[in-house]
Design a protein around this motif. Structure first.
Motif: not given
Length: 244
Positions: A52-60
């Motif tokens: 989930r943390r990786l997905q948030r960083l990619r989205k940002k």
């Protein structure tokens, strides 16, 4: 005395032949390893929290790439000198083609066609000239409170809100304030002007040499204190010039 058979072996014999049932029982039941503790997790597999943390960083990062770059402030523009004309570019001959392009542009605005007589009136052409772009126009100062600027003429290389920057035939860049200054510019007829514009002494052309029916206009800088981009969408109205 025969030992009691294993329950799993009895079930396998009901579904498979005796030899196959014995082989499956020996491999899957008797020789099955017993783990005293769970095996270590796969290092290549992330847990749910890290995923989930990786997905948030990619989205940002994706949203950041879509954002438009922040425009420079007025202070940053002054520091970088983005609009300053370098010494090597302060040559009159460089901007002569720009003056020719401006003539084609102003002829199109006024509807002046080669080989056709066109009547230009203040009511019809006044608003068009007021909203026109004067980059490339050839202006001359005829009256000003700053006496040292009277008589200066050249091609406009920069049109700001409060000043005109022109370059003259001596390759000198002059900044002339619009306030309390009257500029004059002339628009020759399209017929027979190509020969004059192609001459090497374009900077010395007088009003009489521009050909018959040359249109001469005077521009009051105090009423023209607008940027070129703002004049394009601004509606001008005729009004009395009290300062005259």
């Amino acid at each position: 005395m025969e030992a009691n058979p294993h329950a799993a072996l009895d079930l396998l014999k009901k579904a498979h032949p005796p030899e196959t049932a014995s082989a499956i029982f020996t491999e899957k039941v008797l020789r099955k390893p017993l783990h005293l503790r769970p095996t270590s997790p796969d290092p290549n597999r992330q847990d749910a929290r890290a995923h989930r943390r990786l997905q948030r960083l990619r989205k940002k990062e994706k949203a950041k790439r879509r954002q438009k770059p922040k425009p420079l402030s007025a202070k940053e523009k002054r520091i970088t000198g983005i609009y300053e004309i370098s010494k090597g570019s302060q040559k009159y001959d460089i901007y002569v083609p720009l003056y020719r392009m401006w003539l084609d542009y102003i002829w199109e605005i006024l509807g002046m066609v080669k080989g056709k007589q066109t009547w230009v009136t203040a009511q019809a052409a006044g608003a068009k000239l007021a909203s026109a772009d004067f980059h490339g126009a050839k202006l001359m100062v005829v009256r000003s409170k700053c006496v040292s600027t009277v008589g200066l003429r050249g091609i406009v290389v920069r049109d700001t809100k409060f000043t005109f920057q022109i370059i003259n035939a001596k390759n000198e860049l002059k900044t002339i304030p619009k306030t309390h200054t009257i500029f004059r510019f002339q628009i020759p007829q399209p017929d027979g002007v190509e020969k004059i514009l192609d001459s090497e002494k374009i900077s010395d052309i007088s009003e009489d040499e521009m050909g018959p029916n040359t249109l001469i206009f005077e521009l009051h800088g105090s009423s023209f204190e607008h940027r070129a981009i703002d004049r394009a969408t601004k509606k001008f109205k005729q009004r009395n010039m009290t300062e005259l």
